[in-house]
Design an enzyme around this catalytic site. Structure first.
Site, PDB file in Angstrom:
ATOM      1  N   ASP A   1      -6.667  -2.547   2.938  1.00  0.00           N
ATOM      2  CA  ASP A   1      -5.363  -3.477   2.811  1.00  0.00           C
ATOM      3  C   ASP A   1      -5.434  -4.899   3.321  1.00  0.00           C
ATOM      4  O   ASP A   1      -5.168  -5.670   3.232  1.00  0.00           O
ATOM      5  CB  ASP A   1      -4.062  -3.515   3.393  1.00  0.00           C
ATOM      6  CG  ASP A   1      -3.817  -1.965   2.804  1.00  0.00           C
ATOM      7  OD1 ASP A   1      -3.983  -1.494   1.987  1.00  0.00           O
ATOM      8  OD2 ASP A   1      -2.930  -0.863   3.721  1.00  0.00           O
TER       9      ASP A   1
ATOM     10  N   ASP B   1       1.039  -1.513   0.095  1.00  0.00           N
ATOM     11  CA  ASP B   1       0.191   0.061  -0.230  1.00  0.00           C
ATOM     12  C   ASP B   1       0.824   1.096  -0.567  1.00  0.00           C
ATOM     13  O   ASP B   1       1.727   1.066   0.110  1.00  0.00           O
ATOM     14  CB  ASP B   1      -1.370  -0.090   1.563  1.00  0.00           C
ATOM     15  CG  ASP B   1      -1.637   1.214   1.032  1.00  0.00           C
ATOM     16  OD1 ASP B   1      -1.997   0.898   0.344  1.00  0.00           O
ATOM     17  OD2 ASP B   1      -1.814   1.725   2.283  1.00  0.00           O
TER      18      ASP B   1
ATOM     19  N   THR C   1      -0.486   4.797   1.415  1.00  0.00           N
ATOM     20  CA  THR C   1      -0.851   5.717   2.089  1.00  0.00           C
ATOM     21  C   THR C   1      -0.424   5.258   3.726  1.00  0.00           C
ATOM     22  O   THR C   1      -1.372   4.347   3.445  1.00  0.00           O
ATOM     23  CB  THR C   1      -2.020   6.230   2.235  1.00  0.00           C
ATOM     24  OG1 THR C   1      -2.212   6.793   0.750  1.00  0.00           O
ATOM     25  CG2 THR C   1      -2.395   7.737   3.162  1.00  0.00           C
TER      26      THR C   1
ATOM     27  N   GLY D   1      -4.912   3.125  -3.244  1.00  0.00           N
ATOM     28  CA  GLY D   1      -6.411   3.505  -3.906  1.00  0.00           C
ATOM     29  C   GLY D   1      -6.464   4.971  -4.566  1.00  0.00           C
ATOM     30  O   GLY D   1      -6.949   5.338  -5.074  1.00  0.00           O
TER      31      GLY D   1
END
Length: 1127
Positions: A728, A394, A396, A615
């Site tokens: 996630d 991921d 962020t 995302g």
């Protein structure tokens, strides 16, 4: 500085939390009526209870035993135990099998129960959070800023039922978003009104669509359309809103967040799967040996045994040689079962437990800032950490800290800000951090800047500098007084910088902006806001100052603004030359976590492919890609899959593979959705294999999991997923190994993970040190274990040809029981827990040492057969050398030594000594524990043997101990020790010779690094390639890229000018509403993500960076035939 109020939340009860599961098999629509428990209970909707545990008190024993007996070996030993209970078959006591089997089942059950206890504890922590509801304790929702169910927003403390939320756990974006209640319910802020509210919601059934909601509210004989803009989803965070009131629509497993979370899977390592296969092969080998010996028994009984029938008849019910051979087959299956001893699985669990504790105790993976240590949340996947080929990360909160900092700026051609975050600790010793409080009492104390020349420029009244900060204090959509509510983190950083340098944004109304400039209040009339969006990539405000002068202030991405200042835009320049001037540029940094670029570089050198699945939008991912050094300026082009249809995506892929040219264009939000629906395996694979970096943006949590699943399916590579948010969780569960970052987005990822820590950089040590050591230790353990047991067991096979195939054992039955439990267990455990080939710092300095695990070189079918061959060779030596020597040997008094008990003691002693010497050779890292275990186990053999062969035990249990005095009489003979020494030399010398030759002729990398002095670290190696300059997407036009709008999207401009967020009197609000449109929320709904201009050029296919947007990825995934991207 952002502050958040811990305000109470009130939620309407909709159904009882004591209903644990939905009984509706195929729900077509969801119906919920407020404050009507009876009506809601008849649908038996799922409660808000979350369950990640596997067992309860009732199901633990049967379910756990069922799982354990899925292990082939456990089932195999249960079958052997049943056979040993038949007296006509077994020549060994039943306790030789049941004791180890019970020990294995008990240890594994205790471990599983402990793991599940902590899952229950975590579940209880979430499910028992206190809630404040209007009537009864029905909705199990938390008195915190995280929403714990999917709510329909009814009203809030903000004007017009507005609610500000952060959706980082859903889509990874930290910028705030706005939700609004239906107009008819926006005034239901009073508890009495909420208690009397009886509206009914009819909506779609539970699903995983995060960006869509379709429903209708029926109230007072009218119906109102409900959309996603009216919903507050589980996992969202309430920001800067004092209170909100909602109606629970979906709870627990029905929430969209949980619908995007994959099911908990029982994860097994590749070594576990290989061991199951090998056990089947060994069982087949065992059957073959049993058949050979049974045939031998049949032949012997027919030709020779028949001669002894007069005084040694067959035991009933045996009445012929064939039936006797049949029973002999099962007897040999029992005797030879130790080729796969039950203690193998106990030892594996103990070793894995030790490796898990090493991870938990590693001080190098302890974060002092957050007081968090690394945690191995499972004990079954440690060696898999040494075989990872693909990392799915991921962005962020995983690669970044979610903290924006104002580092540098350029004003009127002069650059301010002499240090970056990287060198700030060095520069602070020379000039120190600026103290703004004497100059500005309204300064943010957390703001850091180190260049005093900029502050002096403001103080002396430089017009360009002051106008620069005036722009930053006016051109934004930030709300609130001093507690800034920014639409994006970078916008908040810019306004905070202006605040500290004397231009303080104080408040706003729909028509004014109030500031404090150099200590003096100032009010500007707001004439217009030209808001930011993904097409314009800039925002502007038009204001009138106190002198009546009208000014246009504009800020935006450099690629957009500089185009409008380019000489080719002569018409624009002529029109605006009198009043449009470039004031300056800013450098905003989203702080990466410490050591992220170095970690990615080292893992890349270890041949680990790192994919970023986020995302967030493309612009944000581009900046992070460059910051992390996944993208560099020597990459000639960035190719983006951005088609809106199946055909366009296929055409984009083919254009690259056929022409060698690459195209770059921003992805649309539909690309991944399309990619999940079509079969494009060939085109996608040919493009992806030419890429050095892979970043997928705008992907949903479920799409992340689908990418991981298909890579697992088609590439057969070990995958690791790492993330920090609830978005996630599905990816973490799908990967072979899931790692959770305990960061700013809650603990959902940690609860679903196999390993957790607080910083991405710890992943380097987890894989290259702990993972590599665990794989090395487990492989050496297994190789030695199979060797020693084949050496032990195959002696029985050779003895069968000399005992009439009667299933007579070579060793004493107590030696057979204790061999794997006592005599040889501790040395191999010590090696499996503590062994190393190189120290930890060498593993980090030379990442190539990691590759043997990826290639599965240390334990595979070839290595297994080599171990078996060595074990068989050892058994031949251990049987035939004593047999040959002792057959003609005699004691000093002339008594022959060719008796069964002397032979058994000699062979057993030689076996224990040989395997002890062998493990001494196999151990690469000696500790005190290793010495104690190896030499202590050897000493325990002699101690126990002398005790078991003593007169004392024989007198007490004459029917159990038949080797009375054998040890004393046998080991006093010099010829016995010469036989043991000869057998040991014949077994060990070839091994030593082979290893010396291999070390000299074909050394492994670890062999060379043991002797090589410490050289340059890998950090120096990768830094030598040069630093990454600021480059924009694509290769044309230099190495400049936009740093604006790091996580920015369409702002609050229309919301501000509409006045809906302002607390005005009813008369003033009515007056203002008559002049301004109230359709801002509809504009947000109509917003479309369209593609910008295409960037082209002929580029090298080996230096591509592949970008895949969400709709394209859906096309490629839905068919279930997508292969992995590769660097």
């Amino acid at each position: 500085m952002h502050t958040h109020r811990q305000a109470p939340f009130f939620f309407l009860s909709v159904y009882s939390c004591f209903i644990f599961a939905s009984c509706v098999s195929a729900e077509e629509e969801r119906r919920v009526r407020a404050n009507d428990r009876e009506y809601n209970e008849k649908f038996q909707y799922a409660s808000n209870c979350i369950m990640t545990s596997k067992y309860n008190i009732i199901t633990f024993l049967p379910v756990n035993l069922f799982e354990q007996f899925q292990e082939v070996a456990n089932t195999y030993f249960l079958f052997l135990l049943i056979l040993q209970l038949i007296p006509q078959i077994s020549s060994l006591s039943w306790f030789t099998t049941i004791v180890p089997l019970a020990l294995v089942l008990t240890i594994t059950a205790v471990k599983d129960a402990t793991d599940d206890y902590f899952r229950h504890k975590s579940d209880n922590q979430v499910n028992n959070r206190q809630s404040q509801v209007l009537i009864r304790v029905d909705a199990n929702l938390t008195y915190r800023i995280y929403f714990q169910a999917d709510l329909l927003l009814l009203s809030s403390s903000e004007p017009h039922g507005l609610c500000y939320i952060e959706t980082a756990e859903l889509d990874g974006e930290t910028n705030m978003k706005v939700r609004q209640s239906v107009s008819v319910t926006s005034e239901l802020g009073d508890q009495n009104n909420l208690s009397s509210f009886n509206g009914e919601v009819v909506c779609e059934p539970p699903n995983n669509k995060l960006d869509r909601f379709c429903g209708t509210l029926y109230w007072r004989d009218k119906k109102y359309t409900l959309t996603n803009q009216n919903m507050l989803l589980r996992g969202c965070v309430l920001r800067n809103t004092e209170a909100c009131y909602g109606l629970v629509i979906f709870a627990g497993p029905d929430t969209k967040l949980m619908q995007n979370s994959g099911r908990t899977k029982f994860k097994r390592t590749s070594i576990d799967r290989l061991m199951n296969t090998l056990v089947l092969w060994i069982f087949g080998f065992l059957v073959c040996m049993g058949v050979i010996l049974a045939i031998g028994n049949a032949v012997w009984e027919r030709e020779v045994g028949s001669l002894f029938q007069s005084y040694l008849p067959w035991d009933p019910p045996v009445d012929n040689f064939l039936f006797n051979a049949f029973l002999s087959f099962w007897s040999y299956v029992i005797i030879l079962n130790t080729v796969v001893p039950i203690s193998l699985y106990v030892s594996v669990e103990v070793i894995r437990l030790g490796h898990s504790y090493f991870i938990n105790w590693d001080q190098h993976m302890f974060c002092s800032q957050c007081n968090t240590a690394a945690e191995a949340r499972t004990t079954t996947l440690n060696e898999e950490l040494g075989q990872v080929e693909y990392i799915f990360s991921d962005k962020t909160g995983t690669l970044t800290q979610n903290i924006m900092s104002f580092n540098k700026c350029s004003i009127n051609g002069q650059t301010f800000g002499k240090c970056t975050l990287k060198h700030r600790h060095v520069y602070s010793r020379t000039c120190g951090r600026l103290d703004f409080t004497p100059f500005n009492p309204l300064a943010d104390l957390d703001f850091c800047f180190y260049d005093d020349t900029l502050l002096e420029s403001v103080k002396v009244g430089d017009l360009h500098t002051q106008e620069f900060f005036r722009l930053l204090s006016l051109c934004h959509t930030v709300m609130r007084e001093l507690v800034y509510k920014a639409q994006s983190p970078d916008e908040g950083a810019l306004v905070t910088a202006a605040r500290n340098f004397g231009f303080v944004f104080r408040s706003r109304t729909p028509g004014t902006i109030s500031t404090t400039e150099m200590g003096r209040p100032a009010t500007y009339t707001l004439l217009a806001i030209l808001d930011f969006n993904n097409i314009r990539k800039r925002m502007s405000v038009i204001v009138r100052n106190a002198e009546g002068r009208i000014r246009l202030y504009c800020k935006g991405a450099d690629t957009v603004l500089l185009e409008r200042l380019h000489p080719c835009n002569q018409e624009l320049t002529n029109i605006t030359s009198d009043h449009l001037n470039l004031l300056g540029a800013t450098a905003i940094e989203d702080k990466l976590q410490e050591g992220v670029p170095e970690t990615i570089a080292v893992l890349s050198l270890a041949n680990i492919k790192i994919w970023v699945l986020t995302g967030d939008k493309q612009e944000t991912a581009v900046n992070i890609g460059y910051s992390c050094k996944m993208l560099t300026d020597d990459m000639t082009e960035v190719f983006i899959i951005s088609g809106h249809t199946v055909q366009s995506v296929r055409q984009e892929l083919r254009s690259v593979s056929l022409t060698g040219r690459t195209a770059a264009c921003p992805p649309s939000s539909w690309s991944t959705a399309h990619a999940l629906e079509a079969d494009m395996e060939t085109e996608f694979l040919s493009t992806a294999c030419a890429c050095k970096a892979v970043i997928c943006c705008r992907v949903t949590p479920l799409q992340k999991a689908q990418v991981v699943e298909l890579i697992k399916k088609h590439k057969k590579a070990v995958t690791l997923a790492i993330g920090d948010g609830a978005n996630d969780v599905s990816m973490i569960k799908s990967a072979h190994i899931g790692v959770g970052i305990s960061g700013q987005e809650g603990i959902q990822a940690v609860l679903a993970s196999d390993y957790s820590f607080s910083q991405f950089r710890f992943l380097q040590r987890l894989l290259l040190v702990h993972g590599r050591w665990s794989y090395l230790r487990m492989c050496r353990f297994l190789c030695y274990f199979f060797y020693k047991n084949f050496a032990f067991t195959m002696v029985h096979f050779w003895f069968g040809f000399f005992c009439g195939f009667s299933a007579q054992t070579v060793y004493d039955q107590y030696f057979i029981t204790l061999y794997n439990i006592v005599y040889t267990s501790l040395p191999v455990l010590a090696m499996g827990i503590f062994d190393q080939d190189v120290p930890d710092h060498r593993s980090l300095e030379y990442p190539k040492l990691y590759e043997p695990g990826q290639l599965n070189l240390l334990f595979n079918k070839k290595e297994f057969f080599i171990c078996i061959a060595q074990g068989i060779y050892t058994s031949v030596v251990l049987f035939f050398v004593p047999y040959a020597v002792l057959s003609d040997a005699s004691q000093s008094n002339g008594v022959p030594l060719a008796d069964y008990q002397t032979f058994a003691v000699t062979t057993a002693t030689a076996l224990v000594i040989v395997v002890s010497v062998q493990i001494a050779l196999d151990t690469g890292f000696w500790t005190v524990i290793n010495h104690v275990c190896v030499w202590g186990s050897l000493g325990s053999y002699f101690t126990i043997m002398f005790a078991l062969h003593s007169q004392s035990l024989f007198r007490i249990f004459p029917n159990q101990f038949h080797f009375v005095g054998s040890a004393q009489s046998t080991l006093l003979q010099p010829v016995v020790w010469l036989t043991i020494a000869l057998a040991t030399a014949i077994c060990i010398v070839p091994v030593l010779a082979f290893r010396f030759l291999k070390l000299d002729l074909k050394p492994q990398l670890s062999d060379t690094k043991k002797r090589k002095p410490v050289g340059r670290s890998v950090g120096g190696a990768w830094r030598g390639t040069g630093s990454v300059s600021e480059g924009r997407l694509g290769a044309r036009g230099g190495s400049r890229r936009s740093g604006y709008a790091f996580a920015h999207q369409e702002g609050f401009g229309e919301l501000i000018t509409s006045g809906k967020n302002m607390r005005l009197s009813s008369m003033a609000l009515a007056s203002f509403a008559s002049r301004h449109s109230s359709g801002w929320i509809d504009t947000l709904r109509r917003k479309k993500h369209t593609s910008a201009q295409h960037l082209g050029g002929v580029q090298s296919s080996t230096q591509l960076c592949l970008w895949v947007s969400s709709s394209t990825l859906k096309l490629l995934l839905c068919s279930g035939r997508l292969t992995r991207y590769t660097y």
